[in-house]
Design a protein around this motif. Structure first.
Motif, PDB file in Angstrom:
ATOM      1  N   PHE A   1       0.842  -1.195   0.000  1.00  0.00           N
ATOM      2  CA  PHE A   1       0.000   0.000   0.000  1.00  0.00           C
ATOM      3  C   PHE A   1       0.876   1.243   0.000  1.00  0.00           C
ATOM      4  O   PHE A   1       1.917   1.281   0.651  1.00  0.00           O
TER       5      PHE A   1
ATOM      6  N   PRO B   1      -3.831   3.986  -2.832  1.00  0.00           N
ATOM      7  CA  PRO B   1      -4.113   2.720  -2.131  1.00  0.00           C
ATOM      8  C   PRO B   1      -3.620   2.784  -0.685  1.00  0.00           C
ATOM      9  O   PRO B   1      -2.439   3.058  -0.440  1.00  0.00           O
TER      10      PRO B   1
ATOM     11  N   ARG C   1      -7.363   8.498  -4.742  1.00  0.00           N
ATOM     12  CA  ARG C   1      -7.321   7.039  -4.923  1.00  0.00           C
ATOM     13  C   ARG C   1      -5.929   6.470  -4.652  1.00  0.00           C
ATOM     14  O   ARG C   1      -5.436   5.598  -5.364  1.00  0.00           O
TER      15      ARG C   1
END
Length: 234
Positions: free
Chosen positions: A106, A187, A185
């Motif tokens: 991430f 992650p 957006r």
């Protein structure tokens, strides 16, 4: 260093003279931190002397404000991974390993004080959960349970993507980071962390009316941010 990636920790200090040296040493003792940047945001007398007893790099931000301080630290940090934290002893340095493990998959990792062992007031905890779930629903993100936690990790390139949109200079900067990650957006994942009693006195949390007012401000900000994001690129 972690998996051949360099790690920077950024600490912003104002009223943490009694705890900052210990926090710095605990982070360095993990053996995972390549650089520790301390931002003195007009810190109380004696704080900078405590920092200078360590190998941390001291920088100054004279414009008063949580957001100003962390934005300065982010700009100064050189690591591949940049970890934000506070030096008031509420957070546990060893938790950094959990952040780094998640960072392999991430671009951002957020700590949650409401999911781990916590000393947070139940009402304050509930407010954080409700605000976090509001963001989760509005932006259709991964699970969120805390929006005010400073302890966060970002890939440097993720922060470079978000930096042009930074606006907050106050404590809402912590929430702005979550909102920007959601809107862009990026992650992200959230992990439970340990949250302890701070050393010294906070300017906000001992006074219920101050954190209640801050909570209302946070909710209004979330909805305003969402409304604006629907009509222009954020």
């Amino acid at each position: 260093m972690w998996q051949n990636k360099t790690v920077s920790v950024v600490l912003a200090t104002y009223r943490e003279k009694s705890s900052i040296r210990q926090v710095i040493e605990e982070f360095l003792a993990t053996g995972l931190v390549d650089e520790l940047v301390v931002v003195s945001n007009n810190a109380e007398p004696g704080t900078e002397e405590e920092v200078k007893k360590t190998s941390a790099r001291l920088v100054s931000e004279t414009r008063q404000g949580y957001g100003y301080a962390f934005r300065k630290g982010i700009a100064e940090a050189k690591g591949d991974y940049i970890v934000l934290c506070e030096p008031d002893n509420t957070f546990v340095a060893k938790d950094i390993e959990q952040f780094l493990a998640k960072a392999e998959n991430f671009q951002a990792v957020f700590g949650s004080r409401t999911r781990g062992a916590t000393t947070m007031n139940p009402l304050r905890s509930f407010g954080n959960v409700v605000a976090a779930k509001t963001i989760q629903i509005l932006f259709s993100t991964n699970a969120l349970s805390d929006i005010g936690c400073t302890y966060k990790l970002f890939h440097k390139e993720a922060l470079q993507k978000l930096a042009p949109y930074f606006t907050r200079v106050d404590p809402l900067f912590a929430t702005e980071l979550v909102l920007l990650a959601a809107a862009q957006r990026i992650p992200f994942a959230e992990i439970p962390i340990t949250f302890r009693h701070r050393v010294g006195t906070s300017a906000i949390t001992p006074h219920w009316h101050k954190w209640f007012a801050l909570g209302i401000k946070v909710f209004l900000y979330i909805w305003l941010f969402w409304f604006r994001s629907r009509f222009k690129a954020i």
